[in-house]
Motif scaffolding. Structure first.
Motif, PDB file in Angstrom:
ATOM      1  N   ASP A  38      32.008  46.105  46.543  1.00 36.17           N
ATOM      2  CA  ASP A  38      30.621  46.565  46.602  1.00 36.17           C
ATOM      3  C   ASP A  38      29.946  46.282  47.935  1.00 36.17           C
ATOM      4  O   ASP A  38      28.740  46.504  48.081  1.00 36.17           O
ATOM      5  N   GLY A  39      30.699  45.778  48.909  1.00 33.31           N
ATOM      6  CA  GLY A  39      30.120  45.478  50.213  1.00 33.31           C
ATOM      7  C   GLY A  39      29.370  44.168  50.278  1.00 33.31           C
ATOM      8  O   GLY A  39      28.760  43.855  51.313  1.00 33.31           O
ATOM      9  N   SER A  40      29.405  43.379  49.208  1.00 31.73           N
ATOM     10  CA  SER A  40      28.655  42.117  49.179  1.00 31.73           C
ATOM     11  C   SER A  40      29.294  41.026  50.016  1.00 31.73           C
ATOM     12  O   SER A  40      28.642  40.043  50.362  1.00 31.73           O
ATOM     13  N   GLY A  41      30.599  41.160  50.324  1.00 35.79           N
ATOM     14  CA  GLY A  41      31.312  40.112  51.039  1.00 35.79           C
ATOM     15  C   GLY A  41      31.757  38.973  50.148  1.00 35.79           C
ATOM     16  O   GLY A  41      32.265  37.958  50.636  1.00 35.79           O
ATOM     17  N   ILE A  42      31.594  39.116  48.828  1.00 32.34           N
ATOM     18  CA  ILE A  42      31.986  38.070  47.889  1.00 32.34           C
ATOM     19  C   ILE A  42      33.479  38.148  47.608  1.00 32.34           C
ATOM     20  O   ILE A  42      34.022  39.243  47.359  1.00 32.34           O
ATOM     21  N   VAL A  43      34.137  37.003  47.643  1.00 33.15           N
ATOM     22  CA  VAL A  43      35.546  36.889  47.258  1.00 33.15           C
ATOM     23  C   VAL A  43      35.567  35.993  46.026  1.00 33.15           C
ATOM     24  O   VAL A  43      35.206  34.815  46.093  1.00 33.15           O
ATOM     25  N   ALA A  44      35.981  36.558  44.889  1.00 34.63           N
ATOM     26  CA  ALA A  44      35.853  35.833  43.624  1.00 34.63           C
ATOM     27  C   ALA A  44      36.592  36.584  42.531  1.00 34.63           C
ATOM     28  O   ALA A  44      36.928  37.765  42.676  1.00 34.63           O
ATOM     29  N   GLY A  45      36.821  35.897  41.411  1.00 31.09           N
ATOM     30  CA  GLY A  45      37.125  36.602  40.180  1.00 31.09           C
ATOM     31  C   GLY A  45      35.831  37.192  39.651  1.00 31.09           C
ATOM     32  O   GLY A  45      34.738  36.941  40.184  1.00 31.09           O
ATOM     33  N   ARG A  46      35.942  37.993  38.582  1.00 37.49           N
ATOM     34  CA  ARG A  46      34.724  38.623  38.073  1.00 37.49           C
ATOM     35  C   ARG A  46      34.729  38.669  36.555  1.00 37.49           C
ATOM     36  O   ARG A  46      35.732  39.050  35.945  1.00 37.49           O
ATOM     37  N   ASP A  47      33.592  38.273  35.983  1.00 35.46           N
ATOM     38  CA  ASP A  47      33.388  38.377  34.544  1.00 35.46           C
ATOM     39  C   ASP A  47      33.012  39.823  34.243  1.00 35.46           C
ATOM     40  O   ASP A  47      31.932  40.276  34.617  1.00 35.46           O
ATOM     41  N   LEU A  48      33.895  40.547  33.567  1.00 33.29           N
ATOM     42  CA  LEU A  48      33.657  41.961  33.321  1.00 33.29           C
ATOM     43  C   LEU A  48      32.717  42.207  32.143  1.00 33.29           C
ATOM     44  O   LEU A  48      32.317  43.351  31.904  1.00 33.29           O
ATOM     45  N   GLN A  49      32.345  41.157  31.443  1.00 26.97           N
ATOM     46  CA  GLN A  49      31.394  41.312  30.346  1.00 26.97           C
ATOM     47  C   GLN A  49      29.963  41.244  30.860  1.00 26.97           C
ATOM     48  O   GLN A  49      29.137  42.090  30.515  1.00 26.97           O
ATOM     49  N   ALA A  50      29.656  40.253  31.695  1.00 27.99           N
ATOM     50  CA  ALA A  50      28.289  40.104  32.213  1.00 27.99           C
ATOM     51  C   ALA A  50      28.153  40.537  33.664  1.00 27.99           C
ATOM     52  O   ALA A  50      27.042  40.716  34.160  1.00 27.99           O
ATOM     53  N   GLY A  51      29.285  40.677  34.376  1.00 29.66           N
ATOM     54  CA  GLY A  51      29.257  41.203  35.727  1.00 29.66           C
ATOM     55  C   GLY A  51      29.159  40.187  36.840  1.00 29.66           C
ATOM     56  O   GLY A  51      29.224  40.562  38.011  1.00 29.66           O
ATOM     57  N   GLY A  52      29.009  38.922  36.518  1.00 25.46           N
ATOM     58  CA  GLY A  52      28.891  37.900  37.557  1.00 25.46           C
ATOM     59  C   GLY A  52      30.213  37.198  37.820  1.00 25.46           C
ATOM     60  O   GLY A  52      31.287  37.745  37.591  1.00 25.46           O
ATOM     61  N   THR A  53      30.124  35.981  38.317  1.00 27.73           N
ATOM     62  CA  THR A  53      31.326  35.194  38.564  1.00 27.73           C
ATOM     63  C   THR A  53      31.030  33.719  38.305  1.00 27.73           C
ATOM     64  O   THR A  53      29.876  33.304  38.224  1.00 27.73           O
ATOM     65  N   LEU A  55      32.948  31.307  40.185  1.00 28.78           N
ATOM     66  CA  LEU A  55      33.278  30.617  41.440  1.00 28.78           C
ATOM     67  C   LEU A  55      33.558  31.663  42.495  1.00 28.78           C
ATOM     68  O   LEU A  55      34.291  32.625  42.237  1.00 28.78           O
ATOM     69  N   GLY A  56      32.985  31.485  43.681  1.00 29.28           N
ATOM     70  CA  GLY A  56      33.255  32.461  44.732  1.00 29.28           C
ATOM     71  C   GLY A  56      32.931  31.931  46.115  1.00 29.28           C
ATOM     72  O   GLY A  56      32.299  30.888  46.283  1.00 29.28           O
ATOM     73  N   VAL A  57      33.381  32.709  47.100  1.00 33.63           N
ATOM     74  CA  VAL A  57      33.107  32.452  48.512  1.00 33.63           C
ATOM     75  C   VAL A  57      32.441  33.700  49.079  1.00 33.63           C
ATOM     76  O   VAL A  57      32.868  34.829  48.787  1.00 33.63           O
ATOM     77  N   HIS A  58      31.409  33.519  49.885  1.00 34.92           N
ATOM     78  CA  HIS A  58      30.794  34.629  50.604  1.00 34.92           C
ATOM     79  C   HIS A  58      31.419  34.655  51.989  1.00 34.92           C
ATOM     80  O   HIS A  58      31.147  33.795  52.824  1.00 34.92           O
ATOM     81  N   ARG A  59      32.274  35.638  52.218  1.00 37.90           N
ATOM     82  CA  ARG A  59      33.070  35.652  53.442  1.00 37.90           C
ATOM     83  C   ARG A  59      32.224  35.709  54.718  1.00 37.90           C
ATOM     84  O   ARG A  59      32.545  35.003  55.698  1.00 37.90           O
ATOM     85  N   PRO A  60      31.149  36.505  54.792  1.00 36.12           N
ATOM     86  CA  PRO A  60      30.373  36.526  56.052  1.00 36.12           C
ATOM     87  C   PRO A  60      29.726  35.194  56.408  1.00 36.12           C
ATOM     88  O   PRO A  60      29.653  34.840  57.588  1.00 36.12           O
ATOM     89  N   SER A  61      29.232  34.449  55.413  1.00 39.65           N
ATOM     90  CA  SER A  61      28.454  33.238  55.701  1.00 39.65           C
ATOM     91  C   SER A  61      29.210  31.943  55.444  1.00 39.65           C
ATOM     92  O   SER A  61      28.816  30.892  55.944  1.00 39.65           O
ATOM     93  N   GLY A  62      30.252  32.005  54.599  1.00 45.16           N
ATOM     94  CA  GLY A  62      30.970  30.793  54.215  1.00 45.16           C
ATOM     95  C   GLY A  62      30.358  30.043  53.052  1.00 45.16           C
ATOM     96  O   GLY A  62      30.811  28.947  52.707  1.00 45.16           O
ATOM     97  N   ARG A  63      29.328  30.612  52.424  1.00 41.08           N
ATOM     98  CA  ARG A  63      28.764  29.948  51.247  1.00 41.08           C
ATOM     99  C   ARG A  63      29.790  29.904  50.109  1.00 41.08           C
ATOM    100  O   ARG A  63      30.528  30.870  49.889  1.00 41.08           O
ATOM    101  N   VAL A  64      29.801  28.786  49.389  1.00 37.39           N
ATOM    102  CA  VAL A  64      30.691  28.594  48.243  1.00 37.39           C
ATOM    103  C   VAL A  64      29.853  28.100  47.080  1.00 37.39           C
ATOM    104  O   VAL A  64      29.057  27.167  47.240  1.00 37.39           O
ATOM    105  N   VAL A  65      30.004  28.719  45.914  1.00 37.82           N
ATOM    106  CA  VAL A  65      29.233  28.344  44.733  1.00 37.82           C
ATOM    107  C   VAL A  65      30.156  28.339  43.525  1.00 37.82           C
ATOM    108  O   VAL A  65      31.001  29.220  43.373  1.00 37.82           O
ATOM    109  N   VAL A  66      29.976  27.343  42.643  1.00 30.99           N
ATOM    110  CA  VAL A  66      30.731  27.270  41.395  1.00 30.99           C
ATOM    111  C   VAL A  66      29.796  26.762  40.308  1.00 30.99           C
ATOM    112  O   VAL A  66      28.950  25.899  40.560  1.00 30.99           O
ATOM    113  N   VAL A  67      29.944  27.302  39.087  1.00 34.33           N
ATOM    114  CA  VAL A  67      29.087  26.918  37.971  1.00 34.33           C
ATOM    115  C   VAL A  67      29.939  26.508  36.776  1.00 34.33           C
ATOM    116  O   VAL A  67      31.032  27.026  36.572  1.00 34.33           O
TER     117      VAL A  67
END
Length: 232
Positions: A38-53, A55-67
């Motif tokens: 989708d052009g977001s730059g997110i590298v992650a698995g994806r929850d296909l039920q709710a659409g989010g994730t 755990l992921g990495v934002h490739r352009p900025s290097g942000r990393v988030v996990v819940v």
């Protein structure tokens, strides 16, 4: 993600290491680790039920988030999606790109690590909403309120601490996450269990290694994705 550990600015080669297991119902559909189209730059698995994730990495900025979720409270379907919170924070865009403490009760119970901009934070809404900076060190979360001791989080924290202390390759932690002699870390249920073990390691030069091992019912291996890329 039900147990996760973070090494922040302590490993000599990898100033960021994140390792964890995602536990979920096997019937909940998910896409494998990949860079999103989708052009977001997110590298992650994806929850296909709710659409989010989870755990992921934002490739352009290097942000990393996990819940992780937090046990003990029935989910309210009227609450905002925790996976969408992760996506907004990764992208740095959207209603919850930089959430305030007052936003946290909009979500079902959660714990979250966010790394970016040179710092790391803990966000949680159990036992009460909290956003706290993390000092350099090794930290761990599971699906327990952050004010309660958790044996599996401590087990994983110590395993990551050993890797940091010896300067070892963090990839060995993936074997720790599925150790047959430690059922507290790896759940082999047929209905609900560990769906994925994921490693994120970011070097001082901005090189990223991401590995996702996936599992079916009973803990049977279901494939591995290994990606390498550079921040920015």
């Amino acid at each position: 993600m039900c147990v996760v550990a973070l090494a922040h600015r302590v490993h000599p080669d990898w100033p960021l290491i994140l390792i964890g297991n995602r536990d979920e119902f096997h019937g909940r559909p998910a896409a494998s680790l990949a860079e999103w189209s989708d052009g977001s730059g997110i590298v992650a698995g994806r929850d296909l039920q709710a659409g989010g994730t989870w755990l992921g990495v934002h490739r352009p900025s290097g942000r990393v988030v996990v819940v992780t979720n937090v046990r003990g409270a029935a989910p309210d379907p009227k609450k905002e999606s925790r996976g969408a919170l992760v996506v907004d924070m990764l992208r740095g865009d959207g209603r919850f790109a930089d959430p305030a403490t007052s936003d946290l009760d909009r979500f079902n119970a959660f714990n979250l690590f966010a790394v970016g901009g040179g710092g790391a934070r803990l966000l949680t809404n159990r036992p009460e909403p909290l956003i706290a900076s993390l000092e350099p060190g090794v930290h761990a979360l599971a699906n327990e309120p952050v004010d309660q001791p958790c044996a599996r989080a401590e087990r994983l924290r110590k395993a990551l601490e050993t890797v940091v202390g010896t300067g070892a390759d963090p990839e060995a932690l993936l074997d720790t996450l599925m150790a047959e002699d430690d059922p507290a870390l790896f759940l082999r249920g047929d209905t609900y269990g560990t769906r994925a073990s994921t490693l994120v390691a970011v070097s001082a030069d901005g090189d990223v290694r991401m590995i996702e091992r996936r599992y079916e019912k009973g803990g049977r291996p279901a494939g591995t994705t290994a990606l390498t890329f550079r921040i920015g």
